[in-house]
Motif scaffolding. Structure first.
Motif, short mmCIF file in Angstrom:
data_model
loop_
_atom_site.label_atom_id
_atom_site.label_comp_id
_atom_site.label_asym_id
_atom_site.label_seq_id
_atom_site.Cartn_x
_atom_site.Cartn_y
_atom_site.Cartn_z
N ILE A 67 0.84 -1.21 0.00
CA ILE A 67 0.00 0.00 0.00
C ILE A 67 0.86 1.25 0.00
N GLU A 68 1.87 1.26 0.88
CA GLU A 68 2.74 2.44 0.97
C GLU A 68 3.46 2.68 -0.34
N ARG A 69 3.93 1.62 -0.98
CA ARG A 69 4.72 1.79 -2.21
C ARG A 69 3.87 2.35 -3.34
N VAL A 70 2.63 1.91 -3.44
CA VAL A 70 1.74 2.43 -4.49
C VAL A 70 1.42 3.90 -4.24
N LEU A 71 1.12 4.25 -3.00
CA LEU A 71 0.80 5.64 -2.68
C LEU A 71 2.01 6.55 -2.91
N ARG A 72 3.19 6.05 -2.58
CA ARG A 72 4.41 6.84 -2.82
C ARG A 72 4.62 7.02 -4.32
N GLU A 73 4.36 5.97 -5.09
CA GLU A 73 4.49 6.06 -6.54
C GLU A 73 3.51 7.07 -7.11
N ALA A 74 2.37 7.24 -6.43
CA ALA A 74 1.34 8.19 -6.88
C ALA A 74 1.67 9.62 -6.48
N GLY A 75 2.76 9.81 -5.73
CA GLY A 75 3.19 11.15 -5.38
C GLY A 75 2.77 11.62 -4.00
N LEU A 76 2.15 10.74 -3.22
CA LEU A 76 1.77 11.12 -1.86
C LEU A 76 2.97 11.02 -0.93
N ARG A 77 2.99 11.87 0.07
CA ARG A 77 4.02 11.78 1.10
C ARG A 77 3.52 10.76 2.13
N THR A 78 4.26 9.67 2.31
CA THR A 78 3.76 8.54 3.07
C THR A 78 4.56 8.30 4.35
N GLY A 79 3.89 7.70 5.31
CA GLY A 79 4.53 7.16 6.50
C GLY A 79 4.29 5.66 6.54
N LEU A 80 5.24 4.92 7.08
CA LEU A 80 5.10 3.47 7.22
C LEU A 80 5.62 3.06 8.59
#
Length: 474
Positions: A67-80
């Motif tokens: 989930i994190e990797r897809v959201l990061r690929e979409a340009g969102l700033r993510t936390g894991l």
């Protein structure tokens, strides 16, 4: 007060650390109460971004990584936020794919220390534990980093876990099997009920649980809380078909089908309520990882309905580029050497099935070290079909001595050739001496042993293992 990283880490581990000693003797009902109060004094950082909360016996870390990797690929700033770590405490808190730095840990811990001391001075609650302090650190770090969305893995159970103070957009429950039974209960119904404690009123839950008793427990709590449940499973007969016909369960909402498997990954498709994602790829090995990827896709589609945007290109790229160490990770060839953190009977069964179907080895040699508080008899029964085993122990107080394991092997896997080694490194050296080029060696039994096996691989020239080791704290 100012701290350096070593001082900050000593402070965090200065509390009772049930994760490492395995002695969950304290009343857990205060866990969330303490965490709520601590976060309140820190300005409620966990409410400054949206999140997904993931519980389950197995697969929650991999699902979080997808989930994190897809959201990061979409340009969102993510936390894991995940646990346990393989090499360094810093692995547990990541922002946009980067581990929290030593300097950031050292800067944030004094704030947490001050808040903890205020709470302890009130004597309203019992003492904090390492996990609660570490969870607060992660949530504070994400707020300071201004993440848009955090993907949070539950530590133990769900209902009373410190992470359950969050208000997730989607709650996720991955595969349910027997683990931590002295704490969570001795039936799948009891275990699933604890995991389902993360379901929020009027919320959404995505689950890949397959055992009917676990599913019924999750569905019951979803109904009580008026939460919508989405089910994920293989493109095959539903194991809970009778319960579906009886109206107790909904059929699968998302189905996956595997089209190609090799040591580099898997090609698969997912049938969703709206259509099909065809020709997906993941570098993670084993059918269970395709199941985890499907859970991730179902969760991502629910998140998109909540305003967390991503597109199909990000989905395909994210699934194809995910990296999650010590999950059937190949670290050597001729013989093939694999590292995996399987630590209960269900995960051991899935591991051995994946090794045989993917690699088709001439002989299967396992280096095994387990923790004393696990369901060891069932794990050893799964290992009864392998060719040879080297028993060892990780450098961890919960680890069972290899001599004790040998006695159990004689009872549960009497036909397997057994040898002993004092350390993981010695065990892997011995296994390499025993193996031919067409054999497969797998180091498994606990994530602590897996971490040591990866460090052994790095010292023997494996570039991937070397690249992912930024520092070793323990």
């Amino acid at each position: 007060m100012m701290m350096n990283y070593t001082e900050a880490l000593n402070y965090i581990y200065g509390f009772t650390d049930y994760e490492r000693n395995g002695k969950y003797t304290r009343d857990r009902n205060e866990n969330m109460l303490r965490e709520v109060e601590l976060l309140k004094r820190l300005g409620n950082p966990h409410l400054q971004y949206s999140n997904t909360l993931i519980a389950g016996t197995k697969g929650k870390g991999s699902t979080a990584a997808y989930i994190e990797r897809v959201l990061r690929e979409a340009g969102l700033r993510t936390g894991l936020y995940t646990q346990p770590d393989l090499h360094t405490f810093r692995e547990r808190s990541q922002c946009n794919g980067h581990l929290i730095t030593e300097q950031e840990v050292a800067a944030l811990v004094p704030e947490i220390k001050a808040a903890v001391e205020q709470i302890e001075a009130s004597q309203e609650y019992g003492p904090f534990i390492t996990y609660e302090v570490g969870t607060a650190l992660a949530f504070l770090y994400f707020a300071r980093q201004q993440v848009r969305h955090a993907v949070v893995e539950v530590g133990l159970g769900g209902r009373l876990d410190a992470t359950n103070v969050t208000q997730p957009l989607v709650s996720v429950i991955t595969s349910i099997s027997y683990d931590h039974m002295s704490i969570l209960g001795d039936t799948l119904t009891k275990i699933a009920t604890e995991k389902a404690g993360i379901i929020k009123p009027n919320g959404i839950v995505v689950t890949s649980a397959q055992a009917p008793e676990a599913l019924l427990a999750i569905a019951a709590i979803a109904r009580q809380r008026n939460a919508r449940m989405m089910r994920v499973g293989p493109d095959a007969v539903d194991l809970a078909e009778a319960e579906v016909r009886a109206g107790n369960l909904l059929p699968f909402s998302y189905r996956y089908q595997i089209h190609e498997q090799n040591e580099h990954g898997q090609r698969f498709s997912i049938q969703t309520p709206a259509g099909t994602y065809a020709d997906l790829w993941t570098p993670l090995i084993g059918e269970h990882q395709v199941e985890n990827a499907t859970v991730a896709v179902a969760t991502l589609e629910e998140l998109r309905q909540k305003g967390i945007e991503w597109d199909e290109e990000a989905l395909y790229k994210g699934l194809a580029s995910v990296h999650w160490p010590a999950r059937i990770q190949v670290v050597g060839h001729e013989p093939t050497i694999v590292v995996d953190g399987a630590h209960n009977a269900d995960s051991m069964q899935k591991l051995l099935l994946a090794l045989r179907s993917t690699f088709e080895p001439h002989r299967l040699i396992c280096v095994v070290g387990v923790n004393k508080d696990k369901d060891i008899s069932r794990m050893l029964q799964e290992l009864a079909s392998i060719d040879s085993i080297v028993l060892t122990q990780a450098n961890n107080p919960r680890a069972m001595k290899p001599e004790e394991l040998q006695q159990l092997m004689a009872e549960y896997a009497p036909d397997v050739s057994v040898q002993l080694a004092d350390t993981c490194e010695q065990a892997l050296d011995l296994a390499c001496d025993l193996a031919d080029s067409s054999d497969l060696i797998c180091a498994t039994g606990s994530l602590y042993l897996a971490g040591e096996a990866l460090r052994w691989a790095a010292s023997h020239g494996n570039a991937t293992a070397a690249d992912e080791i930024e520092g070793v704290d323990h």
